[in-house]
Design a protein around this motif. Structure first.
Motif, short mmCIF file in Angstrom:
data_model
loop_
_atom_site.label_atom_id
_atom_site.label_comp_id
_atom_site.label_asym_id
_atom_site.label_seq_id
_atom_site.Cartn_x
_atom_site.Cartn_y
_atom_site.Cartn_z
N THR A 87 -32.42 -81.80 9.82
CA THR A 87 -31.92 -81.96 11.20
C THR A 87 -31.64 -80.61 11.85
N TYR A 108 -32.44 -79.02 15.93
CA TYR A 108 -31.64 -78.20 16.85
C TYR A 108 -32.32 -76.85 17.08
N ARG A 109 -32.98 -76.35 16.03
CA ARG A 109 -33.72 -75.08 16.19
C ARG A 109 -34.87 -75.26 17.18
N SER A 151 -27.44 -72.91 17.19
CA SER A 151 -26.00 -73.08 17.01
C SER A 151 -25.33 -73.28 18.38
N SER A 172 -26.23 -76.74 19.83
CA SER A 172 -25.67 -77.85 19.05
C SER A 172 -24.22 -78.14 19.42
N ARG A 218 -26.47 -83.28 21.25
CA ARG A 218 -26.12 -83.96 19.99
C ARG A 218 -26.43 -85.45 20.08
N ARG A 230 -25.20 -81.12 9.43
CA ARG A 230 -23.76 -80.80 9.48
C ARG A 230 -22.90 -82.05 9.66
N ASP A 231 -23.51 -83.08 10.25
CA ASP A 231 -22.74 -84.27 10.64
C ASP A 231 -23.40 -85.55 10.13
N ARG A 291 -21.48 -68.25 12.76
CA ARG A 291 -21.99 -69.63 12.83
C ARG A 291 -21.05 -70.61 12.13
N ASP A 340 -19.71 -73.76 14.00
CA ASP A 340 -20.01 -75.08 13.44
C ASP A 340 -18.74 -75.89 13.14
N ARG A 373 -16.44 -76.49 16.95
CA ARG A 373 -16.91 -77.09 18.19
C ARG A 373 -16.25 -78.46 18.39
O1 DC Z 1 -29.20 -75.73 9.10
P1 DC Z 1 -29.73 -74.77 10.18
O2 DC Z 1 -29.26 -73.36 9.99
O3 DC Z 1 -31.20 -74.85 10.32
O4 DC Z 1 -29.09 -75.31 11.55
C1 DC Z 1 -29.26 -74.64 12.77
C2 DC Z 1 -28.06 -74.91 13.68
O5 DC Z 1 -28.04 -76.28 14.08
C3 DC Z 1 -26.70 -74.63 13.04
O6 DC Z 1 -26.03 -73.57 13.67
C4 DC Z 1 -25.87 -75.86 13.25
C5 DC Z 1 -26.74 -76.83 13.98
N1 DC Z 1 -26.81 -78.15 13.36
C6 DC Z 1 -25.92 -79.10 13.78
O7 DC Z 1 -25.06 -78.81 14.61
N2 DC Z 1 -25.99 -80.36 13.28
C7 DC Z 1 -26.91 -80.68 12.37
N3 DC Z 1 -26.96 -81.93 11.90
C8 DC Z 1 -27.82 -79.70 11.90
C9 DC Z 1 -27.73 -78.43 12.41
#
Ligand code: DC
Length: 232
Positions: A36, A40-41, A104, A107, A113, A134-135, A184, A188, A191
């Motif tokens: 996921t 977001y990337r 970041s 997100s 989201r 993350r969630d 980050r 993360d 927020r």
């Molecule tokens: O895991 P990553 O580094 O590829 O994630 C990139 C950004 O996306 C990270 O700063 C947080 C966000 N992210 C998020 O908020 N929720 C998710 N489920 C996955 C990533």
């Protein structure tokens, strides 16, 4: 082993090795893997490319208009799973520090989201999925049969990210990678919209000094146990 399919949610800080664990598990048990963070990337990359995201601002109105039309998909390219944005393979382009920062930042935006979570829930509706982010265990699949929260010391994670980036030819210094990891982590976890937190029922995997083979064994045992519990 019973073949009932479950949902595996893997959450944790950036660069803690979540995706390695998730990919290996998915491959071993024949599940679909969804990264996921890559979604977001892809949004961050699109924003930079189209002048929606600049160093000091995000044009929220434009992003709101565009987000529903972004086609983000995963396809296999050789042995690897790549991220496609509007039909174009952007896998390598989304892995830079710059795009990580943009991801970041986007997100933290509520409508971004909501859109991503809706898509992720659709992808996992039929189960048989390993999703990392993350969630995932808190918001996307609060009823996931197996939740894992991965952690490692910031220095260990920065060293891993530094090695990855330099191996790909990016010119970075370790200090700025560490600063970026810390920044980050802060964003993360602080927020307003679904901050990163460990679900109460998530199993904790601190892999600061854990080798990957051992981790995989632990995760596999948790997986088998979760499948058994889901059928009983
Ligand atoms: O895991 P990553 O580094 O590829 O994630 C990139 C950004 O996306 C990270 O700063 C947080 C966000 N992210 C998020 O908020 N929720 C998710 N489920 C996955 C990533």
């Amino acid at each position: 082993m019973p073949n009932k399919k479950i949902v595996v949610a893997i959450d944790g800080f950036s660069s803690c090795g979540k995706s390695t664990i998730a990919k290996r598990l998915a491959k071993e048990v024949g599940y679909i893997y969804v990264d996921t963070g890559a979604m977001y990337r892809a949004v961050g990359y699109f924003g930079i490319q189209n002048g929606i995201i600049t160093d000091n601002a995000i044009d929220g109105e434009r992003l709101r208009r565009e987000i529903g039309n972004l086609r983000i998909a995963f396809r296999n390219v050789g042995d690897e799973q790549h991220t496609f944005l509007n039909g174009v393979d952007v896998e390598h382009r989304i892995r830079t520090l710059e795009v990580g920062n943009a991801a970041s930042r986007v997100s933290t935006i509520d409508f971004v989201r909501q859109e991503m979570v809706r898509r992720q829930q659709e992808m996992g509706a039929a189960k048989g999925i390993v999703m990392d982010g993350r969630d995932i265990g808190t918001v996307v699949f609060p009823d996931a049969e197996l939740k894992i929260f991965v952690d490692a010391d910031a220095e260990v994670r920065a060293r891993r990210r530094y090695n990855e980036l330099t191996a790909r030819g990016e010119k970075v210094d370790y200090r700025s990678v560490l600063d970026n990891v810390v920044e980050r982590d802060y964003r993360d976890t602080h927020r307003k919209e679904s901050p990163l937190l460990r679900a109460q029922d998530a199993k904790l995997l601190d892999n600061s000094s854990f080798d990957i083979e051992l981790q995989q064994k632990v995760v596999m045992a948790w997986f088998e146990d979760a499948v058994r519990r889901s059928v009983s």
